[in-house]
Enzyme design. Structure first.
Site, PDB file in Angstrom:
ATOM      1  N   GLU A 123       0.167  -1.272  -0.101  1.00  0.00           N
ATOM      2  CA  GLU A 123      -0.218  -0.215  -0.375  1.00  0.00           C
ATOM      3  C   GLU A 123       0.943   1.047  -0.100  1.00  0.00           C
ATOM      4  O   GLU A 123       0.272   2.411   0.748  1.00  0.00           O
ATOM      5  CB  GLU A 123      -0.782   0.210   1.025  1.00  0.00           C
ATOM      6  CG  GLU A 123      -1.972  -0.944   0.849  1.00  0.00           C
ATOM      7  CD  GLU A 123      -2.751  -1.021   2.701  1.00  0.00           C
ATOM      8  OE1 GLU A 123      -4.222  -1.192   1.967  1.00  0.00           O
ATOM      9  OE2 GLU A 123      -2.284  -1.261   3.472  1.00  0.00           O
TER      10      GLU A 123
HETATM   11  C1  TNX Z   1      -4.817  -4.188   4.285  1.00  0.00           C
HETATM   12  S1  TNX Z   1      -2.520  -6.544   4.416  1.00  0.00           S
HETATM   13  C2  TNX Z   1      -3.414  -3.529   5.059  1.00  0.00           C
HETATM   14  C3  TNX Z   1      -3.230  -3.516   6.652  1.00  0.00           C
HETATM   15  C4  TNX Z   1      -5.005  -2.672   7.140  1.00  0.00           C
HETATM   16  C5  TNX Z   1      -5.818  -4.049   6.166  1.00  0.00           C
HETATM   17  C6  TNX Z   1      -7.126  -4.053   7.105  1.00  0.00           C
HETATM   18  C7  TNX Z   1      -1.927  -5.167   4.117  1.00  0.00           C
HETATM   19  C8  TNX Z   1      -1.009  -5.664   3.459  1.00  0.00           C
HETATM   20  N1  TNX Z   1      -2.204  -3.957   4.372  1.00  0.00           N
HETATM   21  O1  TNX Z   1      -2.779  -1.478   6.457  1.00  0.00           O
HETATM   22  O2  TNX Z   1      -4.510  -2.559   8.121  1.00  0.00           O
HETATM   23  O3  TNX Z   1      -5.570  -4.244   5.358  1.00  0.00           O
HETATM   24  O4  TNX Z   1      -7.337  -5.506   7.062  1.00  0.00           O
END
Ligand code: TNX
Length: 598
Positions: free
Chosen positions: A369
């Site tokens: 992300e």
């Molecule tokens: C995705 S899974 C994220 C997290 C959040 C989560 C909430 C991932 C690598 N990143 O930053 O907390 O979703 O479900």
């Protein structure tokens, strides 16, 4: 006929000049005439004992009952170990598990000679143990004979044999499950402590079986983490991934950059006090986990999810200005300065200190992300981060957005997508990457069970127990054959989770589903059998005070509490006829995570 010392002793040996009267020792209570047990009770107990052999979670590779045979632990039972100090530590661990409820002394000592004396639980570390049988039928590449064990129960005692300490520990967890539910009590119970006779030969399907706890969004102290380690070990999970850093908090003290924890660790989602682990705290966690066969995998999330670090050291921010602390739950807005050498000093120092605290093979470098970092910069920064981690002697793990970055030997991608195909991941696998399966719509412990779940999120869907169980991690992602699957992990993100009771409510029983998918053969996966075995374990969780979701998909016994027995601090009043879970009802924050793009 002999008479007790109390009746004649004092008179017979009375001195000529009587000394002040000695109080007679208390007369032992005469054995109470036992009300004969109704036949039905004994028969029920035999049935319950035999049933435990069929209720082991995760399902063992092979179970051979010896009908009618059983071993009864008594006050004379001893634990004997063979194979050196590592076996002794497992012997002590077993005795500590069994002493509170049985009240027996269970002395632990080294086995004298080759043959265990009767009335003994023997734990043997043997280089040649682990019969091939447990591996039969497993595809090449997924055979994990390192952690196998064999357990034999006869009228004389129990023998567990394994090639490694980890295998011996798994055998001990199986033995614990073969004892009556009351073994989970922390007070002495009457027993009888019957172990069903028979043989179990067992080994895991995948080498990596884990859970992740996000201690960044809400901080969890050392005792909370140790408690989770115990639950992992129960079900033969062997890795605990700690998500140590994120926008809302930096949770590990770094000596060379002290403000990371001091400033970056001082808050959390919703503005609570946050917290961080000192390096000694962290060592405590690592050692406790190691004792129980669990390896800690630390994650420093880069290049995004870094607001807490930037708020402590503005020099790491792209504009050189420290942002304010962040207590919301949006993702994807923060990132480190990609073209500043200071960033790489920081990464080198942090990963260096972390590697020194980490006996395990893996360092997790995040990679998810980073929405504001363009693909070229992402590639630049993460290639360097990967090399720095590898330079510390560790194997790199990252979220699957890391796939397009250069391959390094042994590199592991953690797949958290919801699709059945991901071209970048399959290309990386073709270059040699291995994969930990954490599909968001199957393994995410922060997803709600159903619409009524008061905690959690739902961006990847609702995950009831059957959804968590009914899939095959070895064949669910195109281009990722079973041989490339290192294992499976269930992440628990904590935007909405604040207490241990809440952690457990979201974790149980789905974690057990993940444990079985990681351990048992694909041929053994059977929902009908699994739900019955889960139901049989609920009284154990009740006694151990483990909170769980009373899923309507599982035929819980009528005695099951079916809700947390650990009080949640923020408990709210529920209508009288609603089974209370102890879980607060709150508004779920918005989280805009999408697994697709980096
Ligand atoms: C995705 S899974 C994220 C997290 C959040 C989560 C909430 C991932 C690598 N990143 O930053 O907390 O979703 O479900």
């Amino acid at each position: 006929m002999s008479s007790g010392p109390q009746e004649h002793g004092p008179q017979e040996h009375a001195p000529a000049h009587p000394a002040p009267p000695h109080p007679a020792p208390p007369r032992p209570a005469p054995p109470r005439p036992r009300t004969p047990e109704p036949d039905g009770v004994a028969a029920d107990r035999e049935r319950a004992t035999a049933a435990r052999l069929a209720s082991v979670l995760p399902a063992p590779t092979s179970v051979r009952p010896a009908p009618g045979e059983r071993y009864q632990l008594t006050a004379d039972t001893a634990v004997r170990t063979g194979g050196g100090p590592a076996a002794d530590t497992v012997g002590n661990y077993l005795a500590e598990l069994l002493r509170p409820a049985t009240g027996y002394p269970l002395p632990v000592s080294a086995l004298d000679g080759d043959t265990p004396p009767p009335d003994t639980i023997t734990l043997l570390l043997e280089p040649t143990a682990n019969p091939d049988e447990a591996q039969a039928g497993r595809p090449a590449g997924t055979r994990s004979d390192e952690e196998g064990y064999r357990l034999d129960v006869t009228g004389d005692g129990v023998v567990v044999r394994a090639r490694t300490r980890a295998g011996l520990l798994h055998g001990v967890q199986t033995l614990r499950q073969l004892l009556p539910v009351e073994v989970e009590s922390d007070e002495v119970r009457p027993g009888p402590w019957l172990v069903p006779g028979g043989q179990i030969v067992d080994a895991p399907r995948f080498a990596y079986r884990g859970a992740m706890l996000d201690v960044a969004r809400h901080f969890f102290g050392v005792p909370d983490v140790l408690r989770l380690v115990d639950q992992l070990a129960r079900y033969k999970l062997n890795h605990l991934h700690l998500h140590l850093t994120d926008d809302q908090g930096w949770r590990i003290a770094i000596d060379s950059w002290p403000k990371l924890a001091e400033i970056g660790g001082a808050t959390e989602v919703d503005g609570g006090a946050g917290g961080h682990y000192t390096q000694d705290d962290y060592r405590t966690i690592v050692a406790y986990a190691q004792d129980r066969g669990v390896t800690v995998v630390p994650e420093i999330d880069l290049p995004g999810h870094t607001n807490a670090a930037l708020s402590a050291y503005g020099e790491l921010a792209p504009d050189g200005i420290a942002p304010p602390p962040y207590t919301g739950t949006e993702v994807g807005f923060s990132y480190v300065a990609v073209h500043s050498e200071r960033t790489y000093d920081f990464v080198d120092d942090v990963l260096g200190e972390l590697a020194a605290l980490t006996p395990g093979a893996y360092l997790h470098v995040g990679g998810d992300e980073a929405y504001k970092v363009n693909p070229e910069d992402y590639n630049t920064v993460m290639s360097r981060v990967q090399r720095i981690a590898a330079g510390k002697g560790k194997t790199v793990v990252g979220w699957h957005q890391l796939a397009p970055v250069e391959h390094l030997p042994g590199r592991v991608l953690q797949y958290w997508g919801t699709a059945a195909a991901d071209e970048k991941v399959s290309e990386a696998v073709a270059r040699g990457a291995r994969v930990i399966m954490s599909p968001g719509n199957r393994t995410y412990l922060d997803m709600k069970y159903d619409d009524a779940t008061p905690l959690g999120l739902d961006w990847a869907g609702l995950i009831e127990v059957r959804t968590a169980y009914d899939w095959d991690p070895g064949s669910s992602l195109d281009g990722v054959p079973e041989e490339a699957v290192l294992g499976i992990e269930a992440p628990l993100w904590t935007e909405t989770i604040r207490t241990v009771a809440e952690v457990e409510y979201m974790t149980f029983p789905r974690l057990v589903a993940v444990a079985e998918l990681g351990w048992s053969t694909e041929a053994a996966r059977d929902w009908e059998s699994f739900r019955l075995r889960l139901a049989a374990h609920a009284p154990r969780w009740d006694l151990a005070g483990i909170a769980y979701h009373p899923s309507p998909e599982v035929p819980w016994p009528s005695t099951a509490a079916g809700h947390p027995t650990v009080p949640a601090p923020r408990r709210e009043l529920a209508p009288a006829d609603t089974p209370t879970t102890g879980i607060p009802i709150g508004d779920a924050p918005t989280v805009t995570s999408q697994p697709g793009t980096p």
